[in-house]
Design an enzyme around this catalytic site. Structure first.
Site, PDB file in Angstrom:
ATOM      1  N   GLU A   1      22.214  41.409  52.337  1.00  0.00           N
ATOM      2  CA  GLU A   1      21.981  40.800  51.215  1.00  0.00           C
ATOM      3  C   GLU A   1      21.168  39.447  50.815  1.00  0.00           C
ATOM      4  O   GLU A   1      21.713  38.111  51.710  1.00  0.00           O
ATOM      5  CB  GLU A   1      23.586  40.439  50.641  1.00  0.00           C
ATOM      6  CG  GLU A   1      24.871  41.536  50.231  1.00  0.00           C
ATOM      7  CD  GLU A   1      25.656  41.227  49.074  1.00  0.00           C
ATOM      8  OE1 GLU A   1      26.214  41.973  48.643  1.00  0.00           O
ATOM      9  OE2 GLU A   1      26.184  39.595  50.009  1.00  0.00           O
ATOM     10  N   CYS A   2      19.771  39.832  50.371  1.00  0.00           N
ATOM     11  CA  CYS A   2      19.566  38.927  50.046  1.00  0.00           C
ATOM     12  C   CYS A   2      18.620  38.283  51.746  1.00  0.00           C
ATOM     13  O   CYS A   2      18.133  38.403  52.121  1.00  0.00           O
ATOM     14  CB  CYS A   2      19.535  37.437  49.234  1.00  0.00           C
ATOM     15  SG  CYS A   2      18.478  36.371  47.636  1.00  0.00           S
TER      16      CYS A   2
END
Length: 441
Positions: free
Chosen positions: A328-329
């Site tokens: 994620e990110c």
């Protein structure tokens, strides 16, 4: 259903001091031996880190979009059964956003304490407070905090301009030395502030001094709070442990720190054994069946990650074994071929996902997100300053419930699933379990 005292701490806008006031109240009451539970409205990782240290307990999100009405109700019911005081820090201004802090207060009957930055205000302070009190009939503004006042006389002037129905709970002096440092995503992380506990105690001392005549300032502001019952039970329903026997590794340190406590709870409730490890501390990837690389600040630690003797090699072996990896990110940025930081220094990264990312000085994306995984739709949010170039074709794009332009891509690359979205796992436990089981469609 149990009940206790509760307040939602909000403000006319961001930057008024909601976090410091909420932390001060939490710390002051925690030091007195009260059981304090603090929540944060809206998607946020940094403020909850500070509030968790202040209260001595993990801070969960109360978000009507990500968790839903019943999810928020269950969290409040559990807190009311365990705590003497519930504090909910709002997001942005009281009426800002969809859903807003006011929407949450109205849904659960939470009385609101407004924090107003008074440093450049006199009689207009009262007009602003009155406007907050009367703007919506379905919320109750029960008191006001004047933050960053210039003198005791200034505080008395502000109090005189308030109606009898809206007491000035506290007037706190401006103290620049007690301000928390910030960086591009918000406050500096709690784990990076060695003097944080002393600072929290100083905030609590200031709150105690400002409310010494009222013994903390909260008595009489609200009746005992009890989360309203709904059609769905506020008691969490049993979850089928479909991850029983699965070992899920979770990177967790100041490079990978954007983790909702509810996500860890969800994985445990699904039966997974969690193996938390710190790449920055030199930990090797534990023997595991699946891996989660959450967001954080890989751009600040790119050289340390690169210098790790086995981290990138372990990630490569994990993917070569076709084991699930959710990035994620910031976790996704770590897997790219390169990452250019804010000083325009290019850092080679793991090279396990084709593409390059670059930090910029202006915000690149912000917004709530609903993202269709192959196993089902998850909710979450996006907030980043980097841009990504990759030849991969997205398997899906997120929807923004408020119609904003942020619509993040979902990438699938072998057993790797990556996106800028920070997912809220309880929004679809079945989809999360299916991915980490390795049974993706």
């Amino acid at each position: 259903m149990s009940s206790c005292q509760a307040l939602l701490v909000s403000a006319p806008s961001s930057g008024a001091g909601k976090t410091s006031i909420t932390a001060a109240i939490a710390r002051w009451h925690h030091r007195r031996g009260l059981r304090v539970r603090v929540f944060k409205t809206g998607p946020d990782y940094l403020d909850p880190m500070i509030l968790a240290r202040a209260s001595g307990h993990p801070v969960y999100q109360l978000d009507l979009f990500m968790a839903g009405l019943d999810g928020c109700r269950a969290l409040l019911a559990q807190a009311a059964a365990e705590a003497d005081l519930i504090l909910v820090e709002g997001v942005m201004g009281l009426f800002d956003g969809k859903p807003s802090s006011a929407d949450l207060a109205a849904a659960f009957g939470l009385p609101v304490l407004a924090v107003i930055d008074a440093q450049a205000m006199a009689q207009t302070f009262g007009a602003l407070a009155l406007g907050l009190q009367t703007y919506r009939a379905d919320i109750k503004l029960c008191g006001v905090v004047a933050n960053r006042i210039g003198s005791e006389a200034h505080g008395r002037m502000l109090a005189e301009g308030l109606p009898p129905s809206l007491p000035l709970v506290a007037a706190l002096a401006r103290q620049t030395k007690l301000a928390l440092p910030e960086r591009h995503l918000g406050l500096v992380q709690a784990m990076e502030l060695p003097a944080l506990d002393a600072q929290l105690d100083a905030w609590a001392d200031a709150w105690g001094a400002a409310t010494q005549d009222t013994h903390g300032g909260l008595e009489g502001l609200s009746a005992a709070f009890k989360p309203p019952a709904g059609e769905a039970s506020a008691v969490a329903q049993p979850i089928e442990p479909t991850l029983q026997g699965r070992r899920v590794a979770v990177a967790q340190d100041s490079a990978f720190s954007f983790i909702y406590p509810a996500n860890l709870d969800a994985l445990r409730e699904l039966g997974a054994e969690l193996l938390c490890f710190s790449p920055l501390a030199g930990h090797a990837l534990p023997a595991c069946d699946a891996l989660w690389l959450p967001g954080g600040y890989p751009e600040l630690h790119a050289e340390a990650l690169r210098a790790h003797p086995s981290f990138f090699k372990d990630l490569r072996a994990h993917l070569a074994a076709n084991k699930p990896l959710l990035a994620e990110c910031g976790g996704m940025l770590c897997l790219l071929e390169s990452l250019t930081d804010a000083e325009q220094r290019q850092h080679p990264m793991a090279g396990l996902m084709p593409g390059h990312a670059r930090l910029q000085t202006r915000l690149a994306a912000l917004g709530l997100q609903s993202l269709a995984w192959p196993e089902g739709t998850l909710r979450g949010h996006s907030f980043h300053y980097s841009t990504l170039e990759t030849p991969l074709t997205p398997t899906a794009h997120a929807d923004n419930p408020n119609g904003g332009k942020t619509a993040e891509a979902l990438y699938q690359h072998g057993s790797l699933r990556a996106s800028y979205v920070h997912h809220y796992f309880p929004s679809n436990l079945q989809a999360v379990a299916a991915f980490f089981r390795g049974t993706a469609p």
